[in-house]
Design a protein around this motif. Structure first.
Motif, PDB file in Angstrom:
ATOM      1  N   THR A   1     -33.874-109.609 -15.666  1.00 42.26           N
ATOM      2  CA  THR A   1     -34.692-108.199 -15.626  1.00 42.26           C
ATOM      3  C   THR A   1     -33.755-107.080 -15.514  1.00 42.26           C
ATOM      4  N   ALA A   2     -32.379-107.365 -15.550  1.00 39.18           N
ATOM      5  CA  ALA A   2     -31.491-106.052 -15.532  1.00 39.18           C
ATOM      6  C   ALA A   2     -31.550-105.788 -16.907  1.00 39.18           C
ATOM      7  N   VAL A   3     -31.435-106.314 -17.957  1.00 45.29           N
ATOM      8  CA  VAL A   3     -31.598-105.985 -19.319  1.00 45.29           C
ATOM      9  C   VAL A   3     -32.931-105.040 -19.412  1.00 45.29           C
ATOM     10  N   GLN A   4     -32.560-103.992 -20.226  1.00 41.68           N
ATOM     11  CA  GLN A   4     -33.776-102.985 -20.409  1.00 41.68           C
ATOM     12  C   GLN A   4     -34.820-103.613 -21.219  1.00 41.68           C
ATOM     13  N   LYS A   5     -36.057-103.565 -21.006  1.00 47.41           N
ATOM     14  CA  LYS A   5     -37.078-103.909 -21.765  1.00 47.41           C
ATOM     15  C   LYS A   5     -37.427-102.928 -22.905  1.00 47.41           C
ATOM     16  N   VAL A   6     -37.204-103.339 -24.308  1.00 48.71           N
ATOM     17  CA  VAL A   6     -37.339-102.488 -25.194  1.00 48.71           C
ATOM     18  C   VAL A   6     -38.785-102.389 -26.200  1.00 48.71           C
ATOM     19  N   SER A   7     -39.500-101.426 -26.149  1.00 51.05           N
ATOM     20  CA  SER A   7     -40.529-101.358 -27.175  1.00 51.05           C
ATOM     21  C   SER A   7     -39.963-100.363 -28.098  1.00 51.05           C
ATOM     22  N   ARG A   8     -40.800-100.087 -29.203  1.00 50.08           N
ATOM     23  CA  ARG A   8     -40.462 -99.273 -30.325  1.00 50.08           C
ATOM     24  C   ARG A   8     -39.894 -97.952 -30.087  1.00 50.08           C
ATOM     25  N   ARG A   9     -40.785 -97.277 -28.978  1.00 54.90           N
ATOM     26  CA  ARG A   9     -40.211 -95.914 -28.346  1.00 54.90           C
ATOM     27  C   ARG A   9     -38.886 -95.969 -27.808  1.00 54.90           C
ATOM     28  N   ASP A  10     -38.491 -97.027 -27.296  1.00 55.53           N
ATOM     29  CA  ASP A  10     -37.095 -97.123 -26.405  1.00 55.53           C
ATOM     30  C   ASP A  10     -35.979 -97.461 -27.320  1.00 55.53           C
ATOM     31  N   LEU A  11     -36.145 -97.772 -28.437  1.00 56.01           N
ATOM     32  CA  LEU A  11     -35.058 -98.133 -29.383  1.00 56.01           C
ATOM     33  C   LEU A  11     -34.206 -96.923 -29.532  1.00 56.01           C
ATOM     34  N   PRO A  12     -34.559 -95.742 -29.771  1.00 56.31           N
ATOM     35  CA  PRO A  12     -33.409 -94.577 -29.778  1.00 56.31           C
ATOM     36  C   PRO A  12     -32.584 -94.573 -28.597  1.00 56.31           C
ATOM     37  N   VAL A  13     -33.238 -94.646 -27.705  1.00 62.60           N
ATOM     38  CA  VAL A  13     -32.595 -94.458 -26.054  1.00 62.60           C
ATOM     39  C   VAL A  13     -31.623 -95.530 -26.087  1.00 62.60           C
ATOM     40  N   VAL A  14     -31.958 -96.770 -25.996  1.00 64.27           N
ATOM     41  CA  VAL A  14     -30.959 -97.976 -25.758  1.00 64.27           C
ATOM     42  C   VAL A  14     -30.014 -98.024 -26.846  1.00 64.27           C
ATOM     43  N   ILE A  15     -30.130 -97.553 -28.088  1.00 63.33           N
ATOM     44  CA  ILE A  15     -29.028 -97.586 -29.014  1.00 63.33           C
ATOM     45  C   ILE A  15     -28.165 -96.555 -28.833  1.00 63.33           C
ATOM     46  N   ALA A  16     -28.709 -95.234 -28.533  1.00 64.18           N
ATOM     47  CA  ALA A  16     -27.779 -94.159 -28.404  1.00 64.18           C
ATOM     48  C   ALA A  16     -26.789 -94.367 -27.197  1.00 64.18           C
ATOM     49  N   LYS A  17     -27.554 -94.924 -26.181  1.00 66.14           N
ATOM     50  CA  LYS A  17     -26.632 -95.223 -24.900  1.00 66.14           C
ATOM     51  C   LYS A  17     -26.064 -96.183 -24.708  1.00 66.14           C
ATOM     52  N   ARG A  18     -25.978 -97.239 -25.991  1.00 67.33           N
ATOM     53  CA  ARG A  18     -25.210 -98.523 -25.977  1.00 67.33           C
ATOM     54  C   ARG A  18     -25.723 -99.497 -24.839  1.00 67.33           C
ATOM     55  N   MET A  19     -26.964 -99.634 -24.526  1.00 68.57           N
ATOM     56  CA  MET A  19     -27.415-100.588 -23.511  1.00 68.57           C
ATOM     57  C   MET A  19     -27.577-101.859 -24.087  1.00 68.57           C
ATOM     58  N   ASP A  20     -27.766-102.783 -23.168  1.00 67.89           N
ATOM     59  CA  ASP A  20     -28.418-104.159 -23.657  1.00 67.89           C
ATOM     60  C   ASP A  20     -30.135-103.918 -23.452  1.00 67.89           C
ATOM     61  N   GLY A  21     -30.534-104.620 -24.437  1.00 68.49           N
ATOM     62  CA  GLY A  21     -32.132-104.393 -24.711  1.00 68.49           C
ATOM     63  C   GLY A  21     -32.610-105.981 -24.933  1.00 68.49           C
ATOM     64  N   ALA A  22     -33.950-105.971 -24.404  1.00 67.45           N
ATOM     65  CA  ALA A  22     -34.605-107.400 -24.923  1.00 67.45           C
ATOM     66  C   ALA A  22     -35.927-106.594 -25.503  1.00 67.45           C
ATOM     67  N   THR A  23     -36.046-107.150 -26.622  1.00 65.76           N
ATOM     68  CA  THR A  23     -37.101-106.583 -27.637  1.00 65.76           C
ATOM     69  C   THR A  23     -38.514-106.961 -27.550  1.00 65.76           C
ATOM     70  N   THR A  24     -39.471-106.090 -27.293  1.00 58.19           N
ATOM     71  CA  THR A  24     -40.913-106.659 -26.942  1.00 58.19           C
ATOM     72  C   THR A  24     -41.246-107.044 -28.509  1.00 58.19           C
ATOM     73  N   VAL A  25     -42.610-107.229 -28.542  1.00 51.71           N
ATOM     74  CA  VAL A  25     -43.212-107.687 -29.912  1.00 51.71           C
ATOM     75  C   VAL A  25     -43.172-106.324 -30.768  1.00 51.71           C
TER      76      VAL A  25
END
Length: 330
Positions: A88-112
């Motif tokens: 759960t330390a990995v960011q949960k990523v919906s469509r709206r979160d993609l730009p943030v996680v990519i721009a900030k070079r974070m780890d993300g687990a993708t939702t549906v």
């Protein structure tokens, strides 16, 4: 987005890339179920087992996640383990979160919704998950409606799942799917399944009885260029029915407890999920795993049937067309 160069944004594994170029069946898999759906080490074991089921059923698995800001389409074991261990330390990523996680070079687990968007960008036509989000109970007041439904309305991909969890408002979920123009079919049944139970009390808009029939529907969606997706809802398998019945009883009890305690808004779902886990002594996890594996078998067979009929013919060219269509919607 096209001006940025799609190839520089996505890291497609060599295995997945080769399969797409050769027109072989590929099945996308989400990663939120790994990071947020199960504890370590069950999450890694399940992820590997589901990928194995996809392979045994004739398709190439492409688990999708974001690592240090880079969306990965198909992952190596070490990458899967990285996401699983962090949990759960990995960011949960919906469509709206993609730009943030990519721009900030974070780890993300993708939702549906995020998985479907990225899979379509890569040219993948079939995506397997456990269950989709939907309209939450009381959603007509709170407007708590999952982004999964909107994504299905604008992304030309087939999502194979076990329906929507019964903690959701399934009649309204089906209404929103209709509004979004999403083709919905139940697999081998006339009733739309409700995740842990094959029965929701809602008649499915359509029915398919084989991977070939489901693939034909996907082919029609693609050829028509509707821009919307296809939802194939697979009932929980019979061998998990007993566990599913216990989980369903726990859900009913948890719903009553939530009402008695006055739990409202975005607190409802976390409360229900935690109570169900507690009431079933963890048996909801075993049922969930069986259900996901069953979906993987059906989804892989569907992807194979789609590829065999020329649905994925053209490989890179077909993927490029799908990516161009998806770019216009991002």
């Amino acid at each position: 987005m096209g001006g940025l160069g799609l190839e520089s944004l996505l890291q497609v594994s060599p295995e997945v890339q080769a399969a797409l170029q050769q027109g072989k069946p590929v099945v996308a898999l989400e990663s939120t179920i790994i990071s947020h759906g199960m504890p370590w080490p069950d999450n890694l074991a399940t992820a590997l087992e589901v990928e194995a089921v996809v392979r045994e059923s004739g398709a190439v698995p492409a688990t999708i996640a974001i690592i240090q800001g880079v969306p990965h389409i198909g992952m190596q074991r070490a990458q899967l383990e990285h996401i699983a261990r962090r949990g759960t330390a990995v960011q949960k990523v919906s469509r709206r979160d993609l730009p943030v996680v990519i721009a900030k070079r974070m780890d993300g687990a993708t939702t549906v919704s995020a998985t479907a968007a990225l899979a379509a960008l890569a040219g993948i036509h079939v995506f397997v998950t456990g269950g989709i989000g939907g309209v939450h109970r009381g959603g007509e007041v709170t407007m708590d409606v999952s982004a999964d439904l909107t994504e299905l309305g604008r992304t030309p991909i087939a999502v194979v799942c076990a329906g929507a969890k019964s903690i959701l408002d399934i009649p309204r979920t089906l209404e929103v799917l209709e509004t979004q123009g999403v083709a919905v079919a139940a697999y081998g049944t006339d009733e739309f399944p409700a995740f842990f139970t094959p029965r929701s009390g809602c008649r499915a808009p359509a029915r398919v009885d084989s991977p070939e029939e489901a693939a034909a529907m996907l082919s029609a969606v693609q050829r028509l260029g509707l821009g919307s997706g296809l939802l194939v809802a697979v009932p929980i398998p019979p061998e998990a029915a007993a566990e599913g019945a216990e989980v369903q009883a726990a859900i009913s009890r948890a719903l009553a407890e939530a009402a008695d305690k006055g739990v409202q808004g975005n607190e409802v779902t976390p409360f229900l999920l935690e109570r169900v886990r507690s009431l079933t002594g963890g048996r909801s996890l075993a049922s969930n795993i069986r259900l996901v594996k069953n979906n993987a078998r059906v989804g892989a067979a569907m992807a194979a049937a789609y590829a065999a009929t020329g649905g994925a013919a053209g490989g890179a060219a077909g993927g490029a067309a799908a990516r161009q269509q998806q770019r216009s919607r991002l």
